[in-house]
Design a protein around this motif. Structure first.
Motif, short mmCIF file in Angstrom:
data_model
loop_
_atom_site.label_atom_id
_atom_site.label_comp_id
_atom_site.label_asym_id
_atom_site.label_seq_id
_atom_site.Cartn_x
_atom_site.Cartn_y
_atom_site.Cartn_z
N PRO A 21 -1.61 15.31 -5.37
CA PRO A 21 -0.21 14.22 -5.50
C PRO A 21 -0.81 12.93 -6.18
O PRO A 21 -0.35 12.05 -6.70
N GLY A 22 -2.46 12.51 -5.18
CA GLY A 22 -2.86 11.39 -6.01
C GLY A 22 -3.05 10.55 -4.31
O GLY A 22 -2.59 10.84 -3.26
N PRO A 23 -3.40 9.11 -4.87
CA PRO A 23 -3.39 8.62 -3.36
C PRO A 23 -2.02 7.83 -3.00
O PRO A 23 -1.32 7.03 -3.50
N LEU A 24 -1.02 8.44 -2.27
CA LEU A 24 -0.22 7.54 -2.01
C LEU A 24 0.20 6.85 -1.16
O LEU A 24 -0.81 6.91 -0.04
N THR B 128 1.62 6.36 1.91
CA THR B 128 2.48 6.90 2.96
C THR B 128 0.71 6.38 4.19
O THR B 128 0.36 5.33 4.42
N GLU B 129 1.85 6.94 5.95
CA GLU B 129 1.25 6.80 6.79
C GLU B 129 -0.99 7.47 6.86
O GLU B 129 -1.31 6.52 7.61
N MET B 130 -1.27 8.62 5.84
CA MET B 130 -1.87 8.88 6.12
C MET B 130 -3.20 7.54 5.07
O MET B 130 -3.99 7.28 5.39
N GLN B 131 -2.33 7.42 4.42
CA GLN B 131 -3.14 5.74 3.75
C GLN B 131 -3.06 5.00 4.67
O GLN B 131 -4.53 4.23 4.43
N VAL B 132 -2.96 4.04 5.65
CA VAL B 132 -2.74 3.45 6.38
C VAL B 132 -4.00 3.94 7.19
O VAL B 132 -5.07 3.09 7.80
N GLU B 133 -3.97 5.43 7.71
CA GLU B 133 -4.99 5.40 8.77
C GLU B 133 -6.35 5.44 7.92
O GLU B 133 -7.34 4.79 8.06
#
Length: 265
Positions: free
Chosen positions: A202-205, A207-212
């Motif tokens: 799905p690509g760089p989203l 989301t909270e995972m990106q905050v991590e």
């Protein structure tokens, strides 16, 4: 051949469906399935799941006869998988013509350290149980519960990542899990030619995972890359990426077992 107008009368099971990409996919699927379809949404957060269930049920599609069942489950544990399967079997009707499983649930793992720091077998096993073993076992359970028969289409979607193909320093757990899952589903596509198997990245989203990723990644260059993407507005919304996945599913032209990236759609 023109794309299909909808995905049929579907029993669709989605893991990690209470937020982020899983939630966006559930919203889109709800608009692309026929009345009589059922979405089985699984996640660990009961509060978020039930609020989402109420939102979908009260929508136009919900009032037209589409149903939503929710399962509060930790898919890394046997009882979590059993609860998902129990609900799915109860929701299935013989006139459904499509079984779809979307293996979306995943965690980033500890990105604050490098591979040489992972000496705790229990820590690694726990991560792989949630991110690899659960997807394999749930997929197998779904295929056994709903075997091939004339007129029944079966689709297995693996939500993957660029990390399945490319190493990211200090992301040893995540890259390992994504690569393992992708190969697992390639093997499945070879073994079960009647299945439609897709690994969708799905690509760089945003989301909270990106905050991590931006705050906890040990490797400075990887951390800076994600921070720059956020600062420059290069992250995708879950809704944008989900719309691309819906196009792929409706077009239905991909070779089974294929890896498709959001930027290729």
């Amino acid at each position: 051949m023109s794309p299909a107008a909808d995905l049929g009368r579907v029993l669709c099971i989605i893991t990690g469906a209470s937020r982020g990409f899983g939630r966006a996919v559930a919203q889109d699927l709800y608009r692309l399935v026929q009345p009589g379809s059922v979405l089985v949404l699984a996640a660990r957060s009961g509060v978020d799941l039930r609020a989402f269930q109420a939102e979908l049920t009260e929508s136009e599609a919900g009032r037209a006869g589409l149903k939503v069942e929710v399962v509060v489950a930790d898919i890394g544990k046997v009882e979590g998988l059993e609860n998902i399967m129990r609900t799915s079997r109860e929701a299935f009707c013989e006139d459904m013509d499509h079984i779809m499983l979307i293996n979306n649930a995943a965690s980033l793992g500890d990105v604050s350290k490098y591979v040489k720091a992972f000496t705790d077998l229990a820590e690694v096993d726990s991560y792989l149980s949630l991110n690899v073993s659960s997807a394999m076992c749930l997929t197998a359970k779904v295929l056994q519960a709903f075997p091939q028969r004339p007129g029944l289409r079966r689709s297995i979607i693996n939500v993957t990542s660029l990390c399945a193909l490319q190493p990211f320093r200090s992301w040893g757990l995540y890259c390992t899990a994504k690569a393992a899952r992708e190969m697992m589903f390639k093997v499945l596509a070879e073994e079960e030619p009647d299945l439609r198997v897709l690994s969708y990245s799905p690509g760089p989203l945003d989301t909270e995972m990106q905050v991590e990723a931006r705050t906890k990644t040990a490797d400075p260059s990887i951390k800076k890359t994600f921070s720059n993407m956020f600062a420059q507005g290069q992250l995708l919304t879950c809704e944008m990426s989900s719309a691309k996945l819906m196009k792929v599913l409706l077009d239905d032209k991909f070779p089974s077992g294929d890896h498709i990236d959001v930027f290729d759609v």
